[in-house]
Design an enzyme around this catalytic site. Structure first.
Site, PDB file in Angstrom:
ATOM      1  CG  HIS A 129      -1.860   1.201   1.199  1.00  0.00           C
ATOM      2  ND1 HIS A 129      -3.108   1.144   0.589  1.00  0.00           N
ATOM      3  CD2 HIS A 129      -1.719   2.466   1.656  1.00  0.00           C
ATOM      4  CE1 HIS A 129      -3.694   2.319   0.695  1.00  0.00           C
ATOM      5  NE2 HIS A 129      -2.877   3.146   1.336  1.00  0.00           N
ATOM      6  CB  CYS A 130       2.058   3.385  -2.560  1.00  0.00           C
ATOM      7  SG  CYS A 130       3.099   4.836  -2.858  1.00  0.00           S
TER       8      CYS A 130
END
Length: 288
Positions: A129-130
């Site tokens: 997850h960025c």
């Protein structure tokens, strides 16, 4: 391939920071570095401004695509077919050996899928997850994310070269002190932004090149370190089941057409519910 629905472009603080950074780097590069060094209306100035504008536009397009492309949802009706002869590998839980089932989403997990605590759902071929894109990097948007990092690296290094050239040119010019000091802040801020950003993005790009060449996700890399340790401890050999060899790995992620590897599209990726493995290779062939 079932098309994933896009998601809205939702601004967050990290996304706003990235957008402002892209805008600042573009304006300072074109209207300060190029203009003061080469002259914005000279032939070299027009050429460099055009190239940098194109790079900046592609950065914006790929960044928006990484944000708005759904990384891949697990169909509510998905059930693994353990009797499917074409699927010789089924991922199981570390404890108990059962098929992977997400208690939070109430459905089975396809191979390479993981639950994201931020997005609060399972993501197909989840990498990580960025928060810089306010989205997961997964099956459907990994290629555009990879391209965004690539174009960002090229743009930052290009801007840094123009900054150094402009600064060196200014240093040998006999200008008034007022004229020099008016752009001093731009040079300092740009240098403090571009140098660490270029280093960080180069490291990130190098990391993802490694992952692509080995057909791994960031999650699978860390899982593989543990699996390798356990295998060596038990006297066996561990091999990542999705590593089909460098060329096959590249085409599975970037597409079979090399001319479209740098284009921000991913029409080749399939459903994300099944991936080729080393068990699919003809007998006697090797992935090396």
């Amino acid at each position: 391939m079932a098309a994933d629905k896009g998601k809205p472009f939702n601004f967050s603080l990290p996304v706003s920071v990235v957008v402002l950074a892209i805008a600042y780097i573009y304006v300072s590069t074109v209207f300060v570095f190029i203009d003061r060094w080469l002259g914005l209306f000279s032939s070299p100035g027009i050429m460099n401004a055009t190239v940098f504008t194109a790079l900046s536009a592609v950065c914006g397009i790929t960044y928006r695509a990484a944000i708005t492309t759904d990384p891949g949802r697990v169909p509510a009706t998905y059930i693994p077919d353990v009797e499917d002869a074409e699927s010789p590998i089924h991922e199981i839980k570390r404890k108990g050996g059962d098929l992977r089932y997400c208690q939070k989403c109430s459905h089975y997990k396809p191979p390479r899928a993981h639950h994201c605590r931020v997005c609060k759902r399972c993501v197909l071929r989840m990498d990580h997850h960025c928060f810089w894109i306010n989205n997961c990097v997964g099956h459907a948007n990994y290629k555009v994310f990879f391209n965004f990092v690539l174009y960002s690296v090229v743009s930052c290094i290009y801007s840094l070269v123009l900054l150094v050239g402009s600064l060196a040119y200014d240093g040998i010019q006999d200008e008034e002190k007022i004229g020099k000091s008016s752009f001093r802040t731009v040079y300092v801020v740009s240098g403090l932004l571009l140098v660490p950003l270029s280093i960080t993005l180069c490291m990130l790009f190098g990391w993802h090149i490694y992952l692509v060449l080995h057909n791994k996700t960031t999650i699978e890399y860390h899982e593989g370190v543990r699996a390798l340790w356990l295998a060596e401890k038990g006297g066996s050999i561990y091999k990542h089941p999705y590593d089909l060899g460098p060329y096959e790995n590249l085409t599975s992620v970037l597409g079979p057409n090399i001319l479209r590897w740098l284009w921000p599209s991913a029409n080749h990726i399939g459903s994300g519910l099944r991936f080729n493995t080393i068990y699919d290779l003809p007998k006697g062939s090797t992935s090396k």
